[in-house]
Write a protein that holds these residues in place. Structure first.
Motif, short mmCIF file in Angstrom:
data_model
loop_
_atom_site.label_atom_id
_atom_site.label_comp_id
_atom_site.label_asym_id
_atom_site.label_seq_id
_atom_site.Cartn_x
_atom_site.Cartn_y
_atom_site.Cartn_z
N ARG A 198 40.97 25.13 -25.19
CA ARG A 198 41.52 23.92 -25.60
C ARG A 198 42.96 23.82 -25.12
O ARG A 198 43.73 24.10 -25.66
N ALA A 199 43.02 23.91 -23.51
CA ALA A 199 44.51 24.13 -23.04
C ALA A 199 45.14 22.76 -23.49
O ALA A 199 46.44 23.21 -23.49
N ASP A 200 45.00 21.50 -23.54
CA ASP A 200 45.62 20.51 -23.76
C ASP A 200 46.42 20.74 -25.10
O ASP A 200 47.57 20.48 -25.24
N ALA A 201 45.55 21.00 -26.03
CA ALA A 201 46.02 21.09 -27.22
C ALA A 201 46.94 22.23 -27.50
O ALA A 201 47.92 22.54 -28.33
N GLN A 213 39.70 21.70 -13.99
CA GLN A 213 39.69 20.35 -12.95
C GLN A 213 38.86 20.60 -11.76
O GLN A 213 38.18 19.87 -11.36
N LEU A 249 49.17 23.31 -25.19
CA LEU A 249 50.32 23.13 -24.66
C LEU A 249 51.25 22.17 -25.44
O LEU A 249 52.42 22.22 -25.56
N VAL A 250 50.34 21.45 -26.34
CA VAL A 250 51.12 20.70 -27.38
C VAL A 250 51.69 21.51 -28.40
O VAL A 250 53.16 21.38 -28.78
N LEU A 292 43.76 24.48 -17.12
CA LEU A 292 43.53 23.14 -16.77
C LEU A 292 43.08 22.93 -15.31
O LEU A 292 42.38 22.30 -14.98
N ALA A 326 47.99 28.39 -19.75
CA ALA A 326 47.31 27.02 -20.15
C ALA A 326 47.11 26.30 -18.60
O ALA A 326 46.11 25.57 -18.51
N HIS A 327 48.23 26.29 -18.15
CA HIS A 327 48.11 25.38 -16.74
C HIS A 327 47.11 26.03 -15.97
O HIS A 327 46.34 25.17 -15.19
N GLU A 357 52.09 29.18 -21.48
CA GLU A 357 51.99 28.02 -20.68
C GLU A 357 51.49 28.18 -19.47
O GLU A 357 50.46 27.31 -18.79
#
Length: 207
Positions: free
Chosen positions: A168-171, A204, A173-174, A200, A196-197, A193
């Motif tokens: 869960r990369a988006d969460a 994608q 990053l938060v 993501l 995480a990027h 970070e």
């Protein structure tokens, strides 16, 4: 040692009163109608001292009895604290040995014995994450936020790392942005970070 000194003192007093009694002609008269008692002055002083010692011992015994409940509570609290520390130590060892079920169980035990052990909550969260028990992990982390609000950095980094492990990369990053507000120069934030990027980007590309 103190008891031995008291015994020696009492023997010395006994010998002193015995010697004094041979040469002291004085006497005391106790009158309580219709009773009359005559005692040698030496014996009267000895009886008075014995009563004084007995009274002192009685008051000490009464004081110790009154303090007993508090001493029992203190003893039990120390026992719980010791057991909590032992459980926490065993939980950390089990986590490092990758025995995650045992680590979580021992950390939970440490928490049950001492609810202020925020380190136990962190260990339990890590162990639960490794066994993919994500709901329990999130529960431990929420508990950590309540127990140790001043440990926000370690909680946010742990959450971010666990979320990345869950994919869960988006969460993640938060959480990392929240951690950056607390300490923008923290060395591990850039690594997490970047991870995480990259995650993501890979997600994608997979789509």
């Amino acid at each position: 040692m103190r008891a031995l000194i008291w015994i020696v003192v009492l023997f010395a007093l006994a010998v002193g009163f015995t010697m004094a009694g041979k040469y002291d002609p004085g006497y005391a008269v106790l009158v309580y109608p219709p009773y009359r008692v005559e005692l040698s002055l030496t014996l009267m002083v000895a009886v008075f001292l014995v009563l004084l010692v007995l009274g002192h011992l009685f008051f000490r015994l009464a004081s110790a009895t009154l303090r007993l409940p508090e001493q029992v509570r203190t003893f039990r609290a120390r026992q719980r604290e010791q057991k909590s520390r032992e459980a926490l130590s065993e939980a950390l060892t089990a986590l490092l040995e990758m025995r995650y079920n045992r680590a979580e169980n021992r950390a939970a035990e440490a928490l049950s014995l001492d609810s202020t052990q925020w380190q136990a909550t962190l260990i339990a969260a890590r162990a639960a994450h490794e066994t993919k028990a994500y709901s329990r992990r999130d529960g431990y982390l929420a508990q950590l936020e309540q127990l140790a609000p001043d440990q926000a950095m370690v909680r946010l980094i742990t959450e971010a790392d666990c979320l990345l492990g869950e994919g869960r990369a988006d969460a993640a990053l938060v959480r990392l942005k929240q951690a950056a507000i607390l300490d923008p120069k923290h060395g591990v934030l850039e690594k997490l970070e970047a991870r995480a990027h990259q995650m993501l980007k890979d997600q994608q590309q997979a789509v």
